[in-house]
Design a protein around this motif. Structure first.
Motif, short mmCIF file in Angstrom:
data_model
loop_
_atom_site.label_atom_id
_atom_site.label_comp_id
_atom_site.label_asym_id
_atom_site.label_seq_id
_atom_site.Cartn_x
_atom_site.Cartn_y
_atom_site.Cartn_z
N ARG A 75 0.93 -0.89 -0.17
CA ARG A 75 0.15 -0.18 0.46
C ARG A 75 1.26 1.46 -0.38
O ARG A 75 0.26 2.36 -0.58
CB ARG A 75 -1.04 -0.06 1.62
CG ARG A 75 -2.19 -0.82 1.07
CD ARG A 75 -2.96 -0.75 2.02
NE ARG A 75 -3.38 -1.75 2.53
CZ ARG A 75 -4.61 -1.96 3.24
NH1 ARG A 75 -4.89 -1.46 4.26
NH2 ARG A 75 -5.32 -3.41 3.22
N HIS A 76 2.63 1.36 0.74
CA HIS A 76 3.09 2.52 0.43
C HIS A 76 3.87 2.55 -0.47
O HIS A 76 3.14 3.68 -1.11
CB HIS A 76 4.15 2.49 0.89
CG HIS A 76 5.03 2.92 1.98
ND1 HIS A 76 6.01 3.50 1.49
CD2 HIS A 76 4.50 4.42 2.37
CE1 HIS A 76 6.11 4.40 1.51
NE2 HIS A 76 5.50 5.22 2.63
N GLN A 82 3.39 0.66 -4.08
CA GLN A 82 3.00 0.06 -5.24
C GLN A 82 3.43 -1.13 -5.24
O GLN A 82 3.15 -1.32 -6.65
CB GLN A 82 2.26 0.86 -5.55
CG GLN A 82 1.10 2.37 -4.82
CD GLN A 82 0.42 1.71 -4.49
OE1 GLN A 82 -0.63 1.10 -5.12
NE2 GLN A 82 -0.62 2.49 -3.38
N GLN A 103 2.47 -4.60 6.42
CA GLN A 103 1.15 -4.33 5.56
C GLN A 103 0.12 -4.73 6.62
O GLN A 103 0.07 -6.10 7.74
CB GLN A 103 1.92 -5.98 4.96
CG GLN A 103 2.65 -5.49 3.67
CD GLN A 103 2.50 -4.05 2.62
OE1 GLN A 103 1.32 -3.85 2.13
NE2 GLN A 103 3.08 -3.62 2.72
#
Length: 112
Positions: A4-5, A7, A24
């Protein structure tokens, strides 16, 4: 799974991204994913005591010993009925893969 940070794609069930180090957050943890099932490998009759041992992470011999003591001190009939009900209700765990099949599967590759 996608970080999420940064990608980038990372391995499924990773706790941290190995590119950026970000933690995560997954919806399901290993502890909540456990299910009470009859053991497919550690069984004497139906795998009930082996499954309880795997679920509570104790030796199945200890579970069997406690089960025998409970059956003897509460009367044989109720203990046998509870065992039979557990045999009917608890699903059987899937059979593990044989060692030669596990060795022939390719290891997951990581792209640095």
């Amino acid at each position: 799974m996608i970080c999420r940070h940064c990608q980038r794609e990372i391995a499924d069930h990773s706790n941290f991204c190995y590119f950026c180090g970000a933690r995560q957050h997954t919806a399901q943890t290993a502890r909540s994913a456990r299910r009470l099932m009859r053991s497919a490998t550690d069984k004497k009759l139906a795998g009930i005591c082996g499954g309880l041992g795997e679920y509570f992470e104790v030796d199945s011999t200890l579970v069997r010993l406690i089960w025998v003591l409970v059956v003897v001190f509460t009367g044989i009939f109720p203990g046998v009925i509870v065992y039979l009900i557990a045999w009917l209700v608890m699903p059987e765990a899937p059979q593990p893969l044989p060692q030669d099949v596990q060795a022939s599967q390719p290891a997951p590759q990581s792209n640095p």
